[in-house]
Design a protein around this motif. Structure first.
Motif, PDB file in Angstrom:
ATOM      1  N   THR A 123     -13.651  12.247  -2.142  1.00 31.95           N
ATOM      2  CA  THR A 123     -13.794  11.088  -1.262  1.00 31.95           C
ATOM      3  C   THR A 123     -13.891   9.773  -2.015  1.00 31.95           C
ATOM      4  O   THR A 123     -13.812   8.705  -1.403  1.00 31.95           O
ATOM      5  CB  THR A 123     -15.045  11.236  -0.375  1.00 31.95           C
ATOM      6  N   VAL A 124     -14.052   9.836  -3.355  1.00 29.92           N
ATOM      7  CA  VAL A 124     -14.171   8.607  -4.146  1.00 29.92           C
ATOM      8  C   VAL A 124     -12.809   7.934  -4.263  1.00 29.92           C
ATOM      9  O   VAL A 124     -11.787   8.590  -4.477  1.00 29.92           O
ATOM     10  CB  VAL A 124     -14.747   8.920  -5.534  1.00 29.92           C
ATOM     11  N   ASP A 125     -12.799   6.625  -4.157  1.00 28.89           N
ATOM     12  CA  ASP A 125     -11.565   5.848  -4.286  1.00 28.89           C
ATOM     13  C   ASP A 125     -11.304   5.567  -5.761  1.00 28.89           C
ATOM     14  O   ASP A 125     -11.955   4.719  -6.373  1.00 28.89           O
ATOM     15  CB  ASP A 125     -11.702   4.530  -3.518  1.00 28.89           C
ATOM     16  N   HIS A 126     -10.357   6.299  -6.343  1.00 29.84           N
ATOM     17  CA  HIS A 126      -9.934   6.068  -7.722  1.00 29.84           C
ATOM     18  C   HIS A 126      -8.571   5.384  -7.756  1.00 29.84           C
ATOM     19  O   HIS A 126      -7.793   5.582  -8.695  1.00 29.84           O
ATOM     20  CB  HIS A 126      -9.872   7.396  -8.483  1.00 29.84           C
ATOM     21  N   GLY A 127      -8.305   4.556  -6.766  1.00 28.06           N
ATOM     22  CA  GLY A 127      -6.992   3.928  -6.673  1.00 28.06           C
ATOM     23  C   GLY A 127      -6.634   3.069  -7.859  1.00 28.06           C
ATOM     24  O   GLY A 127      -5.461   2.985  -8.246  1.00 28.06           O
ATOM     25  N   ILE A 128      -7.612   2.436  -8.488  1.00 28.22           N
ATOM     26  CA  ILE A 128      -7.324   1.572  -9.633  1.00 28.22           C
ATOM     27  C   ILE A 128      -6.831   2.390 -10.823  1.00 28.22           C
ATOM     28  O   ILE A 128      -6.048   1.917 -11.642  1.00 28.22           O
ATOM     29  CB  ILE A 128      -8.572   0.737 -10.008  1.00 28.22           C
ATOM     30  N   VAL A 129      -7.264   3.665 -10.905  1.00 28.63           N
ATOM     31  CA  VAL A 129      -6.786   4.571 -11.952  1.00 28.63           C
ATOM     32  C   VAL A 129      -5.466   5.215 -11.538  1.00 28.63           C
ATOM     33  O   VAL A 129      -4.485   5.210 -12.280  1.00 28.63           O
ATOM     34  CB  VAL A 129      -7.832   5.658 -12.265  1.00 28.63           C
ATOM     35  N   GLY A 130      -5.428   5.765 -10.322  1.00 31.16           N
ATOM     36  CA  GLY A 130      -4.247   6.470  -9.867  1.00 31.16           C
ATOM     37  C   GLY A 130      -3.019   5.589  -9.824  1.00 31.16           C
ATOM     38  O   GLY A 130      -1.925   5.999 -10.249  1.00 31.16           O
ATOM     39  N   THR A 131      -3.154   4.373  -9.327  1.00 34.67           N
ATOM     40  CA  THR A 131      -2.008   3.480  -9.215  1.00 34.67           C
ATOM     41  C   THR A 131      -1.530   3.031 -10.587  1.00 34.67           C
ATOM     42  O   THR A 131      -0.327   2.864 -10.822  1.00 34.67           O
ATOM     43  CB  THR A 131      -2.379   2.263  -8.347  1.00 34.67           C
ATOM     44  N   ALA A 132      -2.469   2.840 -11.517  1.00 31.38           N
ATOM     45  CA  ALA A 132      -2.090   2.478 -12.885  1.00 31.38           C
ATOM     46  C   ALA A 132      -1.250   3.584 -13.516  1.00 31.38           C
ATOM     47  O   ALA A 132      -0.208   3.317 -14.139  1.00 31.38           O
ATOM     48  CB  ALA A 132      -3.338   2.214 -13.728  1.00 31.38           C
TER      49      ALA A 132
ATOM     50  N   GLU B 143       0.804  -1.216   0.000  1.00 30.02           N
ATOM     51  CA  GLU B 143       0.000   0.000   0.000  1.00 30.02           C
ATOM     52  C   GLU B 143       0.843   1.275   0.000  1.00 30.02           C
ATOM     53  O   GLU B 143       0.324   2.370  -0.255  1.00 30.02           O
ATOM     54  CB  GLU B 143      -0.955  -0.012   1.188  1.00 30.02           C
ATOM     55  N   THR B 144       2.134   1.152   0.238  1.00 21.76           N
ATOM     56  CA  THR B 144       3.013   2.320   0.117  1.00 21.76           C
ATOM     57  C   THR B 144       2.918   2.925  -1.280  1.00 21.76           C
ATOM     58  O   THR B 144       3.094   4.136  -1.461  1.00 21.76           O
ATOM     59  CB  THR B 144       4.469   1.921   0.407  1.00 21.76           C
ATOM     60  N   PHE B 145       2.627   2.082  -2.265  1.00 20.81           N
ATOM     61  CA  PHE B 145       2.570   2.536  -3.661  1.00 20.81           C
ATOM     62  C   PHE B 145       1.145   2.543  -4.206  1.00 20.81           C
ATOM     63  O   PHE B 145       0.943   2.670  -5.416  1.00 20.81           O
ATOM     64  CB  PHE B 145       3.453   1.639  -4.531  1.00 20.81           C
ATOM     65  N   LEU B 146       0.158   2.440  -3.337  1.00 24.79           N
ATOM     66  CA  LEU B 146      -1.240   2.431  -3.765  1.00 24.79           C
ATOM     67  C   LEU B 146      -1.773   3.860  -3.694  1.00 24.79           C
ATOM     68  O   LEU B 146      -1.940   4.422  -2.612  1.00 24.79           O
ATOM     69  CB  LEU B 146      -2.065   1.512  -2.862  1.00 24.79           C
ATOM     70  N   TRP B 147      -2.040   4.457  -4.858  1.00 25.27           N
ATOM     71  CA  TRP B 147      -2.462   5.858  -4.895  1.00 25.27           C
ATOM     72  C   TRP B 147      -3.985   5.909  -4.880  1.00 25.27           C
ATOM     73  O   TRP B 147      -4.638   6.016  -5.913  1.00 25.27           O
ATOM     74  CB  TRP B 147      -1.888   6.543  -6.124  1.00 25.27           C
ATOM     75  N   ASP B 148      -4.552   5.884  -3.675  1.00 25.48           N
ATOM     76  CA  ASP B 148      -6.010   5.807  -3.537  1.00 25.48           C
ATOM     77  C   ASP B 148      -6.586   6.973  -2.764  1.00 25.48           C
ATOM     78  O   ASP B 148      -7.759   6.948  -2.377  1.00 25.48           O
ATOM     79  CB  ASP B 148      -6.407   4.489  -2.860  1.00 25.48           C
ATOM     80  N   THR B 149      -5.792   8.016  -2.531  1.00 22.22           N
ATOM     81  CA  THR B 149      -6.289   9.176  -1.799  1.00 22.22           C
ATOM     82  C   THR B 149      -6.149  10.430  -2.649  1.00 22.22           C
ATOM     83  O   THR B 149      -5.488  10.437  -3.691  1.00 22.22           O
ATOM     84  CB  THR B 149      -5.509   9.362  -0.488  1.00 22.22           C
ATOM     85  N   GLY B 150      -6.772  11.495  -2.178  1.00 21.67           N
ATOM     86  CA  GLY B 150      -6.727  12.758  -2.906  1.00 21.67           C
ATOM     87  C   GLY B 150      -7.767  12.791  -4.008  1.00 21.67           C
ATOM     88  O   GLY B 150      -8.465  11.815  -4.283  1.00 21.67           O
ATOM     89  N   PHE B 151      -7.848  13.940  -4.655  1.00 24.71           N
ATOM     90  CA  PHE B 151      -8.836  14.098  -5.718  1.00 24.71           C
ATOM     91  C   PHE B 151      -8.308  13.557  -7.041  1.00 24.71           C
ATOM     92  O   PHE B 151      -7.165  13.818  -7.430  1.00 24.71           O
ATOM     93  CB  PHE B 151      -9.192  15.572  -5.910  1.00 24.71           C
ATOM     94  N   HIS B 152      -9.172  12.814  -7.739  1.00 24.64           N
ATOM     95  CA  HIS B 152      -8.891  12.386  -9.108  1.00 24.64           C
ATOM     96  C   HIS B 152     -10.189  12.484  -9.905  1.00 24.64           C
ATOM     97  O   HIS B 152     -11.275  12.166  -9.402  1.00 24.64           O
ATOM     98  CB  HIS B 152      -8.377  10.942  -9.153  1.00 24.64           C
ATOM     99  N   PHE B 153     -10.067  12.913 -11.167  1.00 20.10           N
ATOM    100  CA  PHE B 153     -11.235  12.917 -12.035  1.00 20.10           C
ATOM    101  C   PHE B 153     -11.688  11.503 -12.367  1.00 20.10           C
ATOM    102  O   PHE B 153     -12.838  11.284 -12.746  1.00 20.10           O
ATOM    103  CB  PHE B 153     -10.919  13.655 -13.335  1.00 20.10           C
ATOM    104  N   GLY B 154     -10.777  10.538 -12.271  1.00 22.93           N
ATOM    105  CA  GLY B 154     -11.117   9.176 -12.656  1.00 22.93           C
ATOM    106  C   GLY B 154     -11.210   9.054 -14.166  1.00 22.93           C
ATOM    107  O   GLY B 154     -10.601   9.818 -14.914  1.00 22.93           O
ATOM    108  N   GLU B 155     -11.970   8.103 -14.642  1.00 17.48           N
ATOM    109  CA  GLU B 155     -12.075   7.878 -16.083  1.00 17.48           C
ATOM    110  C   GLU B 155     -12.753   9.061 -16.788  1.00 17.48           C
ATOM    111  O   GLU B 155     -12.407   9.394 -17.911  1.00 17.48           O
ATOM    112  CB  GLU B 155     -12.839   6.578 -16.356  1.00 17.48           C
ATOM    113  N   TRP B 156     -13.688   9.666 -16.160  1.00 14.16           N
ATOM    114  CA  TRP B 156     -14.366  10.907 -16.581  1.00 14.16           C
ATOM    115  C   TRP B 156     -15.226  10.725 -17.832  1.00 14.16           C
ATOM    116  O   TRP B 156     -14.763  10.406 -18.897  1.00 14.16           O
ATOM    117  CB  TRP B 156     -13.371  12.044 -16.796  1.00 14.16           C
ATOM    118  N   LEU B 157     -16.503  10.937 -17.637  1.00 11.53           N
ATOM    119  CA  LEU B 157     -17.525  10.894 -18.678  1.00 11.53           C
ATOM    120  C   LEU B 157     -17.651   9.529 -19.345  1.00 11.53           C
ATOM    121  O   LEU B 157     -17.794   9.414 -20.561  1.00 11.53           O
ATOM    122  CB  LEU B 157     -17.296  11.987 -19.730  1.00 11.53           C
TER     123      LEU B 157
END
Length: 797
Positions: free
Chosen positions: A531-540, A506-520
């Protein structure tokens, strides 16, 4: 006609402006934003004809047009362009010898707000870089000890006939107020210019032009003219563009024409811009869409209305106040954008795919105006995510290297001290928080800030400039460090609740902070929520940017940065797999976008890729062969399928119709790519921008897979910049031919294939020295170098 002279060195800029000081218009009261006039600044000087060239050098806070003895100088528009004014401000130089005359000469400038202090961005805030426009200019003669003229306290100014000029709101001109004598040293109403505070007088940021300027590129005659009501004419250009209208018949004196520019018509056949209205984030208050020009006629023969101090994104223009006797047959739409050389052509046996390619090209043309914008109407800002998504496709359509490098310098200047990248570049706030809650929250979003690493990488692949790679590498490294620190700095609350003790990955799991995510994504309303968990996008994206930055660092010999980024990339890869990848190759969060990203970014181990691709194809089939991706993954989807054994699914998706699909947009009348997949509904109602090019990244698949001309995914040293290519056509089940032609740094590369009488025939033409790996549909592999080559095999379907 004047020619733009190159400024090869920054020192030349200082010499060209020797003796000049910054001056501002005499403006005792500043009008409200969006309603400010363009000011005329001028001086008169004497000149004796000698056999030596005369040069005009100029730049501005705002945008300017220059005139010598009443003749417009050069063919640049919106000069000096959009930039991070605090860090780099381009100075253009023009040979004006042919415009000079012995004796008295007048040099004059029309100066307006432009991006510097005009309304800008989604919320259309003004004064982003300052609250006063300013000019810096000099006229010099080769060999002379002093300038012939240079901006200073002896200059004078007055409001011009351009009574309102704003890039977002539009331009208004009162031809009755225009006195041609202004440009020849005469006329009334002038006052001394205002000096500029010393803080704006620095020269270190003054640089030569580094990319092609904005120009008038093309004229379009209306394809249809309607009169939906008395006094109103609607012109249809047949194509959504960025630019303005030119009118050559303005009617009798006092005629007031109001031009409203838009992308669609309402049920009554008049222009509507309701779908382009933005809002204030804090209150939700809707804002005017703008894009309204006005002209009042002086009744003079030869007067032309051409609003060069604004641009609009539009297909239709509604002209109100048209008298019955007015002849609008000379009205033309003027296409305006950065003058990027066209470098790529695609053609195939399916006219719909050819049409799609050109629609994408038009959408790009509408969004390369000084900087890569998201759209040419609603906010026209340099959104980082949009160019990150599209730059590789852009490099297949036009020469975007210098254009992109200029923008990357702005990005570096706007990067925060902690390494995060603002969502919009150039950024009015500069390299720090703006105080606007949403802007500050969204800075550093995965997929957007990653432009710092992914844009330089794609430029390296396409153009192979080692100096550029070295220049932009520090920005990429700082971004990777920021993203890695953000990943290590916290855990998402939902993860903490379900797993109180963190695991090592989890040291390298980017699941916090604001992300737009995939968007639209289709069916997913946009709802920016930190507050949304976009970790699957951020970590990629953390893995992708860290991995490619490590490769770039190794190329330039920065072994420490390479090792650091490699460690981060490996950690992010392990974290992504631990959290999101199941042992059967499926993902814990199942969307088309996540699967496409997983395959395209190399997140799935080789032994599971076939299963992952098969699941992606199932998701596409379950969507009735329609798209389920948004901004970030749409350009990855087809290649992810085709490169992993799902060619049938890729082509069925490419050629699907209805919504959401690319051809569905075309069937609904799109001439540029839409922001929303269903940007126009069955009743013709629009929503969002109808010129957002990110989903047009599909055009790269046409070149790289349908025609089959592609770069290595990770070129080895000496292979970059099309020194080595892979030719691997993947014929669609209904296609009988396809071709791609690219003008590269090595020369012209052409690939063309046909299927006839059961035989697949491939023609490859390479510049001298260029190597190609050629893989035919039957699996036959060849290595060739330079020259023309022909290959054939049995056509399998």
């Amino acid at each position: 006609m004047t020619m733009t002279a190159p400024l090869p060195h920054t020192e030349t800029v200082a010499r060209a402006l020797d003796g000049a000081t910054w001056v501002s218009p005499h403006e005792p009261e500043i009008a409200p934003a969006g309603k400010r006039p363009a000011h005329l600044l001028r001086t008169t000087f004497t000149w004796e004809s000698v056999d030596a060239p005369v040069t005009l050098a100029a730049t501005a806070h705002g945008i300017y047009e220059a005139f010598v003895n009443g003749v417009r100088v050069g063919d640049e528009e919106l000069a000096p362009g959009f930039t991070e004014y605090r860090a780099q401000l381009e100075v253009s130089r023009h040979d004006i010898t042919s415009l000079m005359r012995p004796g008295t000469n007048t040099v004059a400038f029309l100066l307006s707000d432009g991006w510097y202090r005009g309304r800008h961005g989604f919320e259309r805030r003004a004064d982003g870089w300052g609250d006063r426009t300013a000019l810096l200019a000099a006229v010099t003669q080769q060999g002379a000890d002093a300038p012939l003229a240079a901006t200073g306290p002896a200059w004078e100014s007055r409001p011009s006939h351009v009574v309102r000029a704003d890039l977002m709101d539009g331009q208004a001109v009162d031809m009755r107020q225009l006195d041609p004598a202004w440009f020849l040293g005469g006329g009334e109403g002038f006052a001394p210019v205002a000096p500029v505070a010393r803080g704006d007088a620095g020269t270190a940021r003054l640089v030569p032009p580094s990319a092609p300027p904005v120009r008038r590129i093309e004229e379009l005659a209306p394809t249809a003219v309607t009169r939906p009501r008395a006094g109103t004419v609607v012109l249809d250009l047949g194509q959504n563009i960025n630019g303005w209208m030119r009118l050559t018949d303005l009617g009798p004196a006092g005629t007031r024409l109001v031009l409203t520019h838009g992308e669609t018509l309402d049920a009554d056949g008049v222009v509507t811009t309701e779908h382009l209205r933005a809002f204030q984030f804090s209150t939700g208050t809707l804002l005017d869409a703008g894009q309204v020009d006005e002209v009042i006629s002086a009744g003079r023969a030869g007067d032309v209305f051409e609003p060069r101090h604004t641009t609009h994104g539009f297909r239709y223009v509604q002209i109100d106040g048209v008298p019955a006797i007015l002849d609008l047959s000379g009205a033309r739409g003027i296409v305006v954008h950065s003058d990027l050389a066209r470098t790529g052509e695609f053609a195939c046996s399916d006219p719909q795919l050819d049409h799609l390619h050109e629609v994408v090209r038009w959408s790009m043309r509408g969004n390369v105006c000084a900087v890569p914008t998201d759209c040419p109407q609603r906010e026209r800002s340099g959104f980082t995510g949009d160019w990150q998504v599209f730059v590789a496709t852009g490099a297949l359509l036009a020469d975007v290297e210098l254009f992109s490098r200029r923008w990357l310098r702005d990005l570096a200047a706007d990067q925060w001290d902690d390494g995060r990248v603002p969502t919009v570049v150039p950024n009015p706030a500069g390299p720090k928080p703006s105080g606007i809650a949403f802007e500050d929250m969204s800075a550093g979003s995965a997929g957007w800030g990653d432009a710092a690493a992914l844009v330089p990488w794609e430029l390296w692949r396409a153009y192979g400039d080692a100096e550029a790679l070295a220049e932009h590498l520090p920005t990429a490294v700082r971004w990777v460090r920021y993203a890695a620190a953000s990943a290590a700095g916290g855990r998402h609350p939902d993860r903490v609740a379900s797993r109180p003790e963190p695991q090592a990955h989890e040291t390298f799991l980017w699941d916090t902070g604001f992300h737009f995510g995939e968007w639209l994504e289709p069916g997913v309303p946009p709802h920016p929520d930190p507050t949304v968990d976009h970790g699957i996008v951020g970590t990629a994206f953390l893995h992708r940017s860290a991995h490619l930055t490590a490769v770039m660092a190794a190329f330039v010999g920065d072994d420490d940065a390479a090792a650091e980024c490699r460690r981060i990339a490996d950690g992010a890869l392990a974290a992504w797999r631990a959290e999101y990848l199941c042992t059967d190759g499926t993902l814990t969060e199942e969307t088309q976008a996540h699967y496409a990203r997983a395959l395209a970014f190399g997140l799935v181990p080789e032994d599971l890729r076939a299963a992952t691709a098969a699941r992606l194809a199932e998701l596409v089939a379950q969507a009735d062969w329609h798209l389920g991706t948004g901004f970030l993954a749409t350009g990855l989807l087809l290649q992810a399928l085709a490169d992993h054994g799902q060619v049938h699914a890729a082509f069925r998706l490419l050629t699907s119709t209805g919504h959401p699909s690319w051809l569905g947009m075309l069937d609904a009348g799109a001439t540029t790519m839409w922001e929303w997949w269903d940007g126009v509904d069955a009743d013709g109602r629009a929503r969002g921008s109808l010129n957002h090019y990110s989903k047009g990244a599909v055009a790269s698949f046409l070149h790289t897979h349908v025609a089959g001309l592609r770069l290595p995914d990770e070129p080895a040293p000496g292979q970059e910049g099309y020194r080595r290519v892979v030719v691997q056509p993947i014929p669609g089940p209904t296609l009988t031919s396809a071709s791609s032609v690219l003008e590269t740094r090595q020369g012209r590369i052409a690939v063309a294939w046909t299927i006839e009488d059961g035989t697949f025939r491939l023609e490859v033409d390479l510049p001298d020295g260029v190597e190609a790996q050629v893989l035919l549909p039957d699996g036959a592999l060849s290595e060739v170098r330079g020259g023309a080559h022909t290959f054939a095999c049995a056509a399998g379907r």
